[in-house]
Design a protein around this motif. Structure first.
Motif, short mmCIF file in Angstrom:
data_model
loop_
_atom_site.label_atom_id
_atom_site.label_comp_id
_atom_site.label_asym_id
_atom_site.label_seq_id
_atom_site.Cartn_x
_atom_site.Cartn_y
_atom_site.Cartn_z
N THR A 301 106.58 59.74 129.69
CA THR A 301 105.67 60.82 129.29
C THR A 301 105.53 61.83 130.42
O THR A 301 105.56 63.05 130.21
CB THR A 301 104.29 60.25 128.91
N LYS A 302 105.41 61.33 131.65
CA LYS A 302 105.31 62.21 132.81
C LYS A 302 106.59 63.04 132.97
O LYS A 302 106.53 64.25 133.25
CB LYS A 302 105.07 61.38 134.07
N LEU A 303 107.74 62.40 132.75
CA LEU A 303 109.01 63.13 132.85
C LEU A 303 109.13 64.23 131.79
O LEU A 303 109.64 65.32 132.08
CB LEU A 303 110.19 62.15 132.72
N LEU A 304 108.66 63.93 130.59
CA LEU A 304 108.69 64.94 129.52
C LEU A 304 107.80 66.13 129.88
O LEU A 304 108.16 67.29 129.63
CB LEU A 304 108.24 64.32 128.19
N LEU A 305 106.65 65.86 130.46
CA LEU A 305 105.74 66.93 130.88
C LEU A 305 106.39 67.77 131.98
O LEU A 305 106.31 69.02 131.96
CB LEU A 305 104.42 66.34 131.38
N GLU A 306 107.02 67.11 132.96
CA GLU A 306 107.64 67.82 134.07
C GLU A 306 108.79 68.71 133.61
O GLU A 306 109.07 69.75 134.22
CB GLU A 306 108.16 66.81 135.11
N VAL A 344 117.98 59.29 133.36
CA VAL A 344 117.02 59.77 132.34
C VAL A 344 116.55 61.17 132.71
O VAL A 344 116.45 62.05 131.84
CB VAL A 344 115.81 58.81 132.23
N LYS A 345 116.27 61.40 133.99
CA LYS A 345 115.81 62.72 134.44
C LYS A 345 116.87 63.78 134.16
O LYS A 345 116.56 64.88 133.70
CB LYS A 345 115.51 62.68 135.93
#
Length: 389
Positions: A301-306, A344-345
């Motif tokens: 979720t944090k990665l999607l936000l970033e 993933v990133k």
């Protein structure tokens, strides 16, 4: 099997008075949306006969047996003239009653006209009535793996208008889908609510009720068809129904119905896999809450936000967060196993650069499709690297 034994086997489907309130009518949706070219008595007689079909063990000869006593009870006929009235109703059903069915086929539509019950047999000294369905109507009554509707026979018994019966069947079809998708999922929240608040344009409504040449002004149609029918349905069935008119220009273009299921203490007619609808709904909500909590804690979720693939506003939508946790994040776990978190990133960074505007309408579905397309590529690349080494 001998004729006697076969008849005895069919007699197991005879309707008894005690079972009347428990009987269900199950029909394909194409039959419900067809044009019923008959008045209320043949239509109710057809529904009564359909309720005697065991869909798990359909009658091989398309025949069911009714009791005259119970048939008269269903129609609430008690006068001395009931036998002659029954005879007239059967004759009318066979001479005038048929369904006009319209089905999509290829680039157009296929039309069928089917007399549903061509053969009825009874005697003046026996209580039994033999009813044989036409072979062409049977697929709409027994091949019910999808697109079918179930409604209570006891609801139909109280309806005294052909239009009330037609509208009740159509409303049941929509509400059945509302309950199904509320429990099973597979539809967005607004789509599920649309089944509980179904809309139909006036041309389709007039076609389905066979009133194209009747009540030509909307004022008369509203008075004699809509208001009377919905009043009957609300008073005598398990539904409370209201409606609103939708205008296009100066004319009424469509009708939106609003359906509510009455709460009945002893109602167990809508069990879903041995759970009542309310129990199933509570279980679904609890599962969704669990998924939302897990999604909020997930590093993805944090990665999607970033990567600007998820907004803080979307994080307040339980359906989106539950969808990500259930359908997307397990696939990110697989990518992480193959390429690590850095992989993933990189995938999310690439997705952001390629993101189409339409994807924002259903971000969970978009991300699911993207990772499903990417994972096979990753696996092929790893296999090729192993072969090189």
């Amino acid at each position: 099997m001998s004729i006697i034994t076969e008849k005895q086997e069919n007699k197991k489907q005879v309707l008894t008075l005690n079972e009347l309130s428990k009987r269900k009518v199950v029909e394909h949706n194409s039959l419900i949306t067809s044009i019923a070219k008959m008045d209320k008595t043949p239509l109710k007689m057809f529904e009564l006969a359909v309720s005697c079909i065991n869909t798990e063990e359909p009658p091989k000869d398309n025949t069911v047996y009714l009791s005259k006593r119970d048939l008269f009870a269903f129609f609430k006929v008690s006068d001395n003239d009931k036998h002659s009235r029954f005879k007239q109703a059967v004759e009318k059903m066979q001479k005038q009653a048929f369904f006009q069915i319209k089905e999509e086929q290829g680039k157009g539509f296929k039309f069928k006209s089917i007399v549903p019950i061509p053969y009825v047999e009874w005697t003046d000294y026996n209580d039994e009535v033999k009813i044989e369905f036409h072979r062409e109507i049977m697929p709409y009554l027994i091949n019910l793996k999808k697109n079918f509707t179930q409604h209570a026979l006891s609801d139909l018994a109280e309806l005294n208008s052909k239009y009330s019966i037609i509208l009740y069947r159509w409303l049941s079809m929509n509400y059945n889908q509302y309950e199904h998708y509320s429990y099973k999922g597979g539809r967005r929240e607004e789509q599920v609510e649309a089944y509980r608040n179904p809309s139909i344009n006036m041309q389709e409504l007039r076609t389905m009720t066979d009133t194209i040449s009747l009540y030509k002004t909307f004022k008369d149609f509203d008075r004699y068809i809509l208001k009377n029918s919905l009043k009957e349905i609300t008073e005598h069935t398990s539904f409370n129904v209201s409606y609103e008119k939708v205008k296009k220009g100066r004319s009424i273009d469509s009708i939106v119905f609003h359906i509510e299921k009455k709460r009945m203490a002893d109602d167990n007619s809508y069990k879903l896999e041995d759970k009542t609808y309310q129990e199933a709904k509570a279980e679904k909500e609890a599962n969704e809450e669990k998924l939302v909590y897990q999604a909020m804690k997930s590093p993805y979720t944090k990665l999607l936000l970033e990567n600007f693939l998820l907004s803080p506003y979307e994080m307040t939508d339980p359906a989106i967060m539950a969808g990500l946790q259930k359908n997307v994040y397990p696939k990110y776990d697989k990518l992480k196993e193959l390429r690590g978190l850095e992989g993933v990133k990189q995938h999310l960074s690439y997705i952001y650069g390629k993101q189409e505007p339409y994807s924002k309408k259903n971000i969970s579905k978009y991300l699911k499709k993207a990772i499903e397309q990417y994972l096979p590529t990753v696996k092929i690349q790893d296999i090729e690297n192993e072969l090189k080494n």
